[in-house]
Design a protein around this motif. Structure first.
Motif, PDB file in Angstrom:
ATOM      1  N   LYS A   3       0.644  -1.353   0.006  1.00 45.22           N
ATOM      2  CA  LYS A   3      -0.176   0.028   0.098  1.00 45.22           C
ATOM      3  C   LYS A   3       0.964   1.177   0.025  1.00 45.22           C
ATOM      4  N   ILE A   4       0.197   2.280  -0.466  1.00 43.89           N
ATOM      5  CA  ILE A   4       0.970   3.621  -0.698  1.00 43.89           C
ATOM      6  C   ILE A   4      -0.027   4.685   0.103  1.00 43.89           C
ATOM      7  N   PHE A   5       0.552   5.432   0.933  1.00 48.68           N
ATOM      8  CA  PHE A   5      -0.302   6.500   1.344  1.00 48.68           C
ATOM      9  C   PHE A   5      -0.192   7.745   0.482  1.00 48.68           C
ATOM     10  N   VAL A  28      -2.466  -1.424 -10.324  1.00 50.16           N
ATOM     11  CA  VAL A  28      -3.161  -0.902  -9.226  1.00 50.16           C
ATOM     12  C   VAL A  28      -4.333  -1.947  -8.742  1.00 50.16           C
ATOM     13  N   ILE A  29      -4.166  -2.366  -7.443  1.00 47.51           N
ATOM     14  CA  ILE A  29      -5.125  -3.371  -6.999  1.00 47.51           C
ATOM     15  C   ILE A  29      -6.496  -2.773  -6.636  1.00 47.51           C
ATOM     16  N   GLU A  49      -3.463   0.178  -3.603  1.00 48.94           N
ATOM     17  CA  GLU A  49      -2.725  -1.003  -3.263  1.00 48.94           C
ATOM     18  C   GLU A  49      -2.180  -1.293  -4.433  1.00 48.94           C
ATOM     19  N   MET A  50      -1.045  -1.664  -4.667  1.00 48.23           N
ATOM     20  CA  MET A  50      -0.403  -2.399  -5.810  1.00 48.23           C
ATOM     21  C   MET A  50       0.145  -3.617  -5.522  1.00 48.23           C
ATOM     22  N   LYS A  51       0.488  -4.454  -6.615  1.00 48.75           N
ATOM     23  CA  LYS A  51       0.726  -5.814  -6.752  1.00 48.75           C
ATOM     24  C   LYS A  51       1.851  -6.064  -5.838  1.00 48.75           C
ATOM     25  N   THR A  52       2.949  -5.458  -6.369  1.00 51.80           N
ATOM     26  CA  THR A  52       4.327  -5.837  -5.752  1.00 51.80           C
ATOM     27  C   THR A  52       4.917  -4.561  -4.953  1.00 51.80           C
TER      28      THR A  52
END
Length: 92
Positions: A3-5, A28-29, A49-52
């Protein structure tokens, strides 16, 4: 998942805008634009939320400060919050 904020998100931005912006850096999930529970207005931040982990690092490197609809976004890897320990009055 990783995850990214995202901070400094203008109120005119929608989740789909963020998704398109972050797809430049990878898959992007999910996108969660945080809104006020009563007014449903944006609170100015979101989680992507990203995959890797590599995609997260790439997003931070390439998109930090890059404007979306004229406003620079500030991003960092999200911190995992741990739930507070359960308090049981009988433990005293």
């Amino acid at each position: 998942m990783h995850k990214i904020f995202v901070a400094n998100v203008p109120s005119s931005i929608e989740e789909e805008d963020l998704k398109k912006h972050f797809q430049q850096a990878g898959k992007v999930i999910s996108v969660k634009l945080v809104v006020h529970p009563r007014s449903q207005e944006s609170r100015g931040f979101a989680f992507i939320e990203m995959k890797t982990a590599l995609e997260v690092k790439n997003a931070i490197k390439t998109l930090y400060g890059k404007p979306l609809k004229g406003t620079p976004l500030y991003i960092k890897e999200a911190q995992n919050k741990k739930a507070p320990p359960f308090f049981n009055a009988s433990d005293k």
